[in-house]
Design a protein around this motif. Structure first.
Motif, PDB file in Angstrom:
ATOM      1  N   ALA A  53      -5.540 -17.300  18.610  1.00 41.38           N
ATOM      2  CA  ALA A  53      -6.163 -17.763  19.855  1.00 41.38           C
ATOM      3  C   ALA A  53      -5.569 -19.089  20.314  1.00 41.38           C
ATOM      4  O   ALA A  53      -5.388 -19.310  21.516  1.00 41.38           O
ATOM      5  CB  ALA A  53      -7.674 -17.896  19.660  1.00 41.38           C
ATOM      6  N   PHE A  54      -5.254 -19.968  19.370  1.00 36.77           N
ATOM      7  CA  PHE A  54      -4.624 -21.243  19.709  1.00 36.77           C
ATOM      8  C   PHE A  54      -3.266 -21.024  20.360  1.00 36.77           C
ATOM      9  O   PHE A  54      -2.951 -21.617  21.391  1.00 36.77           O
ATOM     10  CB  PHE A  54      -4.498 -22.103  18.444  1.00 36.77           C
ATOM     11  N   VAL A  55      -2.459 -20.150  19.761  1.00 38.61           N
ATOM     12  CA  VAL A  55      -1.129 -19.859  20.314  1.00 38.61           C
ATOM     13  C   VAL A  55      -1.273 -19.147  21.660  1.00 38.61           C
ATOM     14  O   VAL A  55      -0.523 -19.422  22.596  1.00 38.61           O
ATOM     15  CB  VAL A  55      -0.295 -19.034  19.317  1.00 38.61           C
ATOM     16  N   ARG A  56      -2.245 -18.241  21.772  1.00 36.42           N
ATOM     17  CA  ARG A  56      -2.476 -17.538  23.042  1.00 36.42           C
ATOM     18  C   ARG A  56      -2.823 -18.527  24.152  1.00 36.42           C
ATOM     19  O   ARG A  56      -2.327 -18.418  25.277  1.00 36.42           O
ATOM     20  CB  ARG A  56      -3.606 -16.528  22.871  1.00 36.42           C
ATOM     21  N   LYS A  57      -3.632 -19.505  23.837  1.00 38.09           N
ATOM     22  CA  LYS A  57      -4.013 -20.520  24.820  1.00 38.09           C
ATOM     23  C   LYS A  57      -2.795 -21.323  25.281  1.00 38.09           C
ATOM     24  O   LYS A  57      -2.628 -21.586  26.472  1.00 38.09           O
ATOM     25  CB  LYS A  57      -5.061 -21.445  24.205  1.00 38.09           C
ATOM     26  N   ILE A  58      -1.933 -21.686  24.344  1.00 35.93           N
ATOM     27  CA  ILE A  58      -0.724 -22.438  24.695  1.00 35.93           C
ATOM     28  C   ILE A  58       0.210 -21.586  25.552  1.00 35.93           C
ATOM     29  O   ILE A  58       0.755 -22.055  26.558  1.00 35.93           O
ATOM     30  CB  ILE A  58      -0.007 -22.933  23.421  1.00 35.93           C
ATOM     31  N   LEU A  59       0.401 -20.322  25.170  1.00 39.00           N
ATOM     32  CA  LEU A  59       1.302 -19.448  25.921  1.00 39.00           C
ATOM     33  C   LEU A  59       0.785 -19.191  27.331  1.00 39.00           C
ATOM     34  O   LEU A  59       1.566 -19.127  28.282  1.00 39.00           O
ATOM     35  CB  LEU A  59       1.509 -18.133  25.179  1.00 39.00           C
ATOM     36  N   ASP A  71       1.134  -8.983  24.381  1.00 36.75           N
ATOM     37  CA  ASP A  71       0.556 -10.249  23.956  1.00 36.75           C
ATOM     38  C   ASP A  71       1.487 -10.865  22.911  1.00 36.75           C
ATOM     39  O   ASP A  71       1.609 -10.355  21.800  1.00 36.75           O
ATOM     40  CB  ASP A  71      -0.834 -10.016  23.371  1.00 36.75           C
ATOM     41  N   PHE A  72       2.154 -11.943  23.287  1.00 37.41           N
ATOM     42  CA  PHE A  72       3.114 -12.591  22.400  1.00 37.41           C
ATOM     43  C   PHE A  72       2.461 -13.603  21.466  1.00 37.41           C
ATOM     44  O   PHE A  72       3.145 -14.235  20.675  1.00 37.41           O
ATOM     45  CB  PHE A  72       4.208 -13.286  23.215  1.00 37.41           C
ATOM     46  N   SER A  73       1.153 -13.760  21.544  1.00 32.39           N
ATOM     47  CA  SER A  73       0.490 -14.794  20.745  1.00 32.39           C
ATOM     48  C   SER A  73       0.556 -14.492  19.253  1.00 32.39           C
ATOM     49  O   SER A  73       0.666 -15.409  18.445  1.00 32.39           O
ATOM     50  CB  SER A  73      -0.951 -14.966  21.196  1.00 32.39           C
ATOM     51  N   PHE A  74       0.497 -13.235  18.867  1.00 38.56           N
ATOM     52  CA  PHE A  74       0.582 -12.887  17.450  1.00 38.56           C
ATOM     53  C   PHE A  74       1.962 -13.241  16.902  1.00 38.56           C
ATOM     54  O   PHE A  74       2.078 -13.854  15.842  1.00 38.56           O
ATOM     55  CB  PHE A  74       0.292 -11.395  17.254  1.00 38.56           C
ATOM     56  N   LEU A  75       2.993 -12.887  17.643  1.00 33.03           N
ATOM     57  CA  LEU A  75       4.354 -13.215  17.237  1.00 33.03           C
ATOM     58  C   LEU A  75       4.554 -14.730  17.196  1.00 33.03           C
ATOM     59  O   LEU A  75       5.189 -15.258  16.285  1.00 33.03           O
ATOM     60  CB  LEU A  75       5.365 -12.575  18.188  1.00 33.03           C
ATOM     61  N   GLY A  76       4.000 -15.431  18.170  1.00 33.22           N
ATOM     62  CA  GLY A  76       4.092 -16.890  18.186  1.00 33.22           C
ATOM     63  C   GLY A  76       3.386 -17.521  16.996  1.00 33.22           C
ATOM     64  O   GLY A  76       3.855 -18.511  16.435  1.00 33.22           O
ATOM     65  N   ALA A  77       2.245 -16.953  16.602  1.00 35.38           N
ATOM     66  CA  ALA A  77       1.514 -17.476  15.446  1.00 35.38           C
ATOM     67  C   ALA A  77       2.313 -17.276  14.160  1.00 35.38           C
ATOM     68  O   ALA A  77       2.382 -18.176  13.315  1.00 35.38           O
ATOM     69  CB  ALA A  77       0.152 -16.803  15.339  1.00 35.38           C
ATOM     70  N   VAL A  78       2.933 -16.115  14.015  1.00 35.66           N
ATOM     71  CA  VAL A  78       3.765 -15.857  12.832  1.00 35.66           C
ATOM     72  C   VAL A  78       4.965 -16.805  12.823  1.00 35.66           C
ATOM     73  O   VAL A  78       5.332 -17.355  11.777  1.00 35.66           O
ATOM     74  CB  VAL A  78       4.214 -14.376  12.795  1.00 35.66           C
ATOM     75  N   LEU A  79       5.563 -17.008  13.981  1.00 39.32           N
ATOM     76  CA  LEU A  79       6.692 -17.932  14.074  1.00 39.32           C
ATOM     77  C   LEU A  79       6.272 -19.359  13.733  1.00 39.32           C
ATOM     78  O   LEU A  79       6.981 -20.072  13.017  1.00 39.32           O
ATOM     79  CB  LEU A  79       7.299 -17.877  15.479  1.00 39.32           C
ATOM     80  N   LEU A  80       5.117 -19.780  14.215  1.00 38.61           N
ATOM     81  CA  LEU A  80       4.599 -21.114  13.915  1.00 38.61           C
ATOM     82  C   LEU A  80       4.348 -21.286  12.417  1.00 38.61           C
ATOM     83  O   LEU A  80       4.693 -22.323  11.838  1.00 38.61           O
ATOM     84  CB  LEU A  80       3.312 -21.364  14.706  1.00 38.61           C
ATOM     85  N   LEU A  81       3.795 -20.273  11.779  1.00 38.67           N
ATOM     86  CA  LEU A  81       3.571 -20.333  10.332  1.00 38.67           C
ATOM     87  C   LEU A  81       4.882 -20.403   9.567  1.00 38.67           C
ATOM     88  O   LEU A  81       5.005 -21.136   8.584  1.00 38.67           O
ATOM     89  CB  LEU A  81       2.779 -19.109   9.865  1.00 38.67           C
TER      90      LEU A  81
END
Length: 92
Positions: A53-59, A71-81
């Protein structure tokens, strides 16, 4: 590096590793779709959804993926981790 800093970095590194496994399990289970009544799915979503949800909000603020069906937020979260884990690995 002091022993406390090493221990904190070590624990954070492994917590991120566990979170990555939870994200992988969430992705696999989302393909199978066993239903939201399953306790395991509720636990996985409770653990992983704050980061997603944090990454989704930023995107969405950057207007990335807001219009499309993906929805790219899941991919962004994995990339951030992954980036956080590489940084912690460099400190160890």
């Amino acid at each position: 590096m002091t022993s406390l800093a090493f221990f904190t970095t070590f624990v954070a590194y492994h917590l991120i590793n566990l979170l990555q496994y939870a994200m992988l399990a969430r992705a696999i289970l989302s393909w199978i779709m066993p239903g939201e009544d399953n306790g395991l799915i509720r636990v996985l979503y409770a653990v992983t959804e704050p980061l997603v949800a944090f990454v989704r909000k930023i995107l969405y603020r950057l207007n990335i993926g807001a219009e499309g069906p993906i929805d790219f937020s899941f991919l962004g979260a994995v990339l951030l981790l992954t980036v956080a884990q590489y940084i912690l690995h460099a400190l160890l």
